[in-house]
Design a protein around this motif. Sequence first.
Motif, PDB file in Angstrom:
ATOM      1  N   LYS A  89       0.845  -1.204   0.000  1.00 16.66           N
ATOM      2  CA  LYS A  89       0.000   0.000   0.000  1.00 16.66           C
ATOM      3  C   LYS A  89       0.879   1.253   0.000  1.00 16.66           C
ATOM      4  CE  LYS A  89      -3.377   2.396   2.938  1.00 16.66           C
ATOM      5  NZ  LYS A  89      -4.198   2.302   4.144  1.00 16.66           N
ATOM      6  N   ASN A  90       1.876   1.293   0.865  1.00 15.18           N
ATOM      7  CA  ASN A  90       2.758   2.456   0.952  1.00 15.18           C
ATOM      8  C   ASN A  90       3.561   2.648  -0.330  1.00 15.18           C
ATOM      9  OD1 ASN A  90       1.868   3.142   3.516  1.00 15.18           O
ATOM     10  ND2 ASN A  90       3.387   1.853   4.519  1.00 15.18           N
ATOM     11  N   GLN A  91       3.986   1.552  -0.970  1.00  9.55           N
ATOM     12  CA  GLN A  91       4.675   1.643  -2.257  1.00  9.55           C
ATOM     13  C   GLN A  91       3.779   2.297  -3.305  1.00  9.55           C
ATOM     14  OE1 GLN A  91       8.120   1.237  -1.829  1.00  9.55           O
ATOM     15  NE2 GLN A  91       7.895   0.586  -3.925  1.00  9.55           N
ATOM     16  N   LEU A  92       2.532   1.862  -3.369  1.00 13.51           N
ATOM     17  CA  LEU A  92       1.595   2.427  -4.343  1.00 13.51           C
ATOM     18  C   LEU A  92       1.316   3.900  -4.051  1.00 13.51           C
ATOM     19  CD1 LEU A  92      -0.881  -0.555  -4.779  1.00 13.51           C
ATOM     20  CD2 LEU A  92       0.680   0.371  -6.503  1.00 13.51           C
ATOM     21  N   ILE A  93       1.218   4.264  -2.781  1.00 12.38           N
ATOM     22  CA  ILE A  93       0.990   5.670  -2.422  1.00 12.38           C
ATOM     23  C   ILE A  93       2.162   6.521  -2.893  1.00 12.38           C
ATOM     24  CG2 ILE A  93       0.826   7.292  -0.483  1.00 12.38           C
ATOM     25  CD1 ILE A  93      -0.756   5.061   1.013  1.00 12.38           C
ATOM     26  N   ARG A  94       3.375   6.019  -2.736  1.00 15.69           N
ATOM     27  CA  ARG A  94       4.565   6.782  -3.164  1.00 15.69           C
ATOM     28  C   ARG A  94       4.627   6.935  -4.679  1.00 15.69           C
ATOM     29  NH1 ARG A  94       6.858   4.316   1.335  1.00 15.69           N
ATOM     30  NH2 ARG A  94       7.558   2.460   0.225  1.00 15.69           N
ATOM     31  N   THR A  95       4.224   5.907  -5.410  1.00 15.35           N
ATOM     32  CA  THR A  95       4.364   5.954  -6.869  1.00 15.35           C
ATOM     33  C   THR A  95       3.152   6.537  -7.590  1.00 15.35           C
ATOM     34  OG1 THR A  95       3.587   3.667  -7.078  1.00 15.35           O
ATOM     35  CG2 THR A  95       5.968   4.014  -6.907  1.00 15.35           C
ATOM     36  N   ASN A  96       1.955   6.392  -7.005  1.00 16.86           N
ATOM     37  CA  ASN A  96       0.741   6.873  -7.678  1.00 16.86           C
ATOM     38  C   ASN A  96      -0.336   7.144  -6.632  1.00 16.86           C
ATOM     39  OD1 ASN A  96      -1.145   7.539  -9.607  1.00 16.86           O
ATOM     40  ND2 ASN A  96      -1.599   5.435 -10.158  1.00 16.86           N
ATOM     41  N   GLN A 144      -6.555  12.738  -5.858  1.00 18.64           N
ATOM     42  CA  GLN A 144      -5.365  12.483  -5.062  1.00 18.64           C
ATOM     43  C   GLN A 144      -5.786  12.304  -3.604  1.00 18.64           C
ATOM     44  OE1 GLN A 144      -2.203  15.311  -5.531  1.00 18.64           O
ATOM     45  NE2 GLN A 144      -0.777  14.060  -4.368  1.00 18.64           N
ATOM     46  N   PHE A 145      -5.191  11.348  -2.946  1.00 17.95           N
ATOM     47  CA  PHE A 145      -5.532  11.079  -1.557  1.00 17.95           C
ATOM     48  C   PHE A 145      -4.985  12.161  -0.640  1.00 17.95           C
ATOM     49  CE2 PHE A 145      -5.470   6.782  -3.446  1.00 17.95           C
ATOM     50  CZ  PHE A 145      -6.768   6.410  -3.153  1.00 17.95           C
ATOM     51  N   THR A 146      -5.762  12.505   0.392  1.00 15.29           N
ATOM     52  CA  THR A 146      -5.338  13.490   1.381  1.00 15.29           C
ATOM     53  C   THR A 146      -5.331  12.922   2.787  1.00 15.29           C
ATOM     54  OG1 THR A 146      -7.605  14.308   1.594  1.00 15.29           O
ATOM     55  CG2 THR A 146      -6.178  15.439   0.007  1.00 15.29           C
ATOM     56  N   ASP A 147      -5.961  11.761   2.981  1.00 15.45           N
ATOM     57  CA  ASP A 147      -6.070  11.160   4.307  1.00 15.45           C
ATOM     58  C   ASP A 147      -5.715   9.679   4.210  1.00 15.45           C
ATOM     59  OD1 ASP A 147      -6.768  10.188   6.805  1.00 15.45           O
ATOM     60  OD2 ASP A 147      -8.830  10.930   6.748  1.00 15.45           O
ATOM     61  N   TYR A 148      -4.630   9.289   4.860  1.00 14.58           N
ATOM     62  CA  TYR A 148      -4.145   7.910   4.794  1.00 14.58           C
ATOM     63  C   TYR A 148      -5.229   6.919   5.212  1.00 14.58           C
ATOM     64  CZ  TYR A 148      -0.995   3.922   5.385  1.00 14.58           C
ATOM     65  OH  TYR A 148      -0.384   2.695   5.281  1.00 14.58           O
ATOM     66  N   ASP A 149      -6.039   7.287   6.189  1.00 11.78           N
ATOM     67  CA  ASP A 149      -7.067   6.375   6.695  1.00 11.78           C
ATOM     68  C   ASP A 149      -8.188   6.120   5.691  1.00 11.78           C
ATOM     69  OD1 ASP A 149      -5.721   6.054   9.100  1.00 11.78           O
ATOM     70  OD2 ASP A 149      -6.773   7.720  10.051  1.00 11.78           O
ATOM     71  N   GLU A 150      -8.310   6.950   4.669  1.00 12.41           N
ATOM     72  CA  GLU A 150      -9.345   6.763   3.643  1.00 12.41           C
ATOM     73  C   GLU A 150      -8.854   5.901   2.476  1.00 12.41           C
ATOM     74  OE1 GLU A 150     -12.651   7.731   3.269  1.00 12.41           O
ATOM     75  OE2 GLU A 150     -12.445   8.021   5.418  1.00 12.41           O
ATOM     76  N   ILE A 151      -7.579   5.516   2.506  1.00  8.29           N
ATOM     77  CA  ILE A 151      -6.993   4.757   1.396  1.00  8.29           C
ATOM     78  C   ILE A 151      -7.062   3.268   1.700  1.00  8.29           C
ATOM     79  CG2 ILE A 151      -4.937   4.392  -0.016  1.00  8.29           C
ATOM     80  CD1 ILE A 151      -3.931   7.132   1.006  1.00  8.29           C
ATOM     81  N   GLU A 152      -7.555   2.512   0.734  1.00  9.47           N
ATOM     82  CA  GLU A 152      -7.558   1.058   0.869  1.00  9.47           C
ATOM     83  C   GLU A 152      -6.849   0.429  -0.311  1.00  9.47           C
ATOM     84  OE1 GLU A 152     -11.137  -1.045   1.615  1.00  9.47           O
ATOM     85  OE2 GLU A 152     -11.091  -0.456   3.718  1.00  9.47           O
ATOM     86  N   LEU A 153      -6.171  -0.647  -0.020  1.00 10.48           N
ATOM     87  CA  LEU A 153      -5.572  -1.470  -1.051  1.00 10.48           C
ATOM     88  C   LEU A 153      -6.695  -2.311  -1.644  1.00 10.48           C
ATOM     89  CD1 LEU A 153      -2.716  -1.958  -2.103  1.00 10.48           C
ATOM     90  CD2 LEU A 153      -2.486  -3.772  -0.407  1.00 10.48           C
ATOM     91  N   ALA A 154      -6.871  -2.233  -2.938  1.00  9.29           N
ATOM     92  CA  ALA A 154      -7.963  -2.945  -3.605  1.00  9.29           C
ATOM     93  C   ALA A 154      -7.392  -3.844  -4.703  1.00  9.29           C
ATOM     94  CB  ALA A 154      -8.950  -1.946  -4.190  1.00  9.29           C
ATOM     95  N   HIS A 155      -8.214  -4.736  -5.198  1.00 11.23           N
ATOM     96  CA  HIS A 155      -7.799  -5.700  -6.213  1.00 11.23           C
ATOM     97  C   HIS A 155      -8.450  -5.387  -7.560  1.00 11.23           C
ATOM     98  CE1 HIS A 155      -6.978  -7.766  -2.438  1.00 11.23           C
ATOM     99  NE2 HIS A 155      -6.064  -8.423  -3.102  1.00 11.23           N
ATOM    100  N   ARG A 156      -7.632  -5.409  -8.623  1.00 13.26           N
ATOM    101  CA  ARG A 156      -8.175  -5.246  -9.987  1.00 13.26           C
ATOM    102  C   ARG A 156      -9.110  -6.419 -10.299  1.00 13.26           C
ATOM    103  NH1 ARG A 156      -5.350  -1.562 -13.100  1.00 13.26           N
ATOM    104  NH2 ARG A 156      -3.408  -0.861 -12.160  1.00 13.26           N
ATOM    105  N   LEU A 190      -5.051   1.440  -5.466  1.00 12.55           N
ATOM    106  CA  LEU A 190      -5.532   2.186  -4.303  1.00 12.55           C
ATOM    107  C   LEU A 190      -6.906   2.753  -4.605  1.00 12.55           C
ATOM    108  CD1 LEU A 190      -2.260   4.158  -3.507  1.00 12.55           C
ATOM    109  CD2 LEU A 190      -3.106   2.096  -2.365  1.00 12.55           C
ATOM    110  N   MET A 191      -7.783   2.683  -3.606  1.00 16.04           N
ATOM    111  CA  MET A 191      -9.129   3.233  -3.752  1.00 16.04           C
ATOM    112  C   MET A 191      -9.542   3.876  -2.438  1.00 16.04           C
ATOM    113  SD  MET A 191     -10.988   0.050  -5.734  1.00 16.04           S
ATOM    114  CE  MET A 191     -12.604   0.764  -5.814  1.00 16.04           C
ATOM    115  N   HIS A 192     -10.492   4.811  -2.537  1.00 15.48           N
ATOM    116  CA  HIS A 192     -11.103   5.319  -1.315  1.00 15.48           C
ATOM    117  C   HIS A 192     -11.873   4.168  -0.665  1.00 15.48           C
ATOM    118  CE1 HIS A 192     -10.571   9.302  -3.291  1.00 15.48           C
ATOM    119  NE2 HIS A 192     -10.272   9.617  -2.041  1.00 15.48           N
ATOM    120  N   LEU A 193     -11.894   4.154   0.640  1.00 11.12           N
ATOM    121  CA  LEU A 193     -12.548   3.106   1.415  1.00 11.12           C
ATOM    122  C   LEU A 193     -13.975   2.856   0.918  1.00 11.12           C
ATOM    123  CD1 LEU A 193     -12.247   2.416   5.090  1.00 11.12           C
ATOM    124  CD2 LEU A 193     -14.516   2.942   4.266  1.00 11.12           C
TER     125      LEU A 193
END
Length: 102
Positions: A11-18, A27-39, A58-61
């Motif tokens: 998740k942190n890798q994806l946040i750093r790259t995209n 663009q995300f502004t709150d880490y707690d609203e970010i979820e790792l999701a599956h294609r 990455l997707m919003h919760l």
Amino acid sequence: KCSPTELRWRKNQLIRTNPFCATCGEQFTDYDEIELAHRQSKGIGGGRHNDAMKNLVLMHLEENREQGSRSLDDYLADPDRIALRNQRQRLAVCIDASPEWE
């Protein structure tokens, strides 16, 4: 299947790259609203569990919950999702434009 520590690292890798939501593009502004999701979804009960980086986004919760067990492509093509997103955008504009009440 990855450990929680490995998933957090991914998740942190994806946040750093995209740092943008795969569904709405914001663009995300709150880490707690970010979820790792599956294609490609894990399927009901996780039977097709694939945590490979190429299958993660990455997707919003809230959007990840709406996606449910559908693939990302199916979710993005859903006309109900598009209508709901448009409705939310109109509501946000109305709220931003409303006067402050004392």
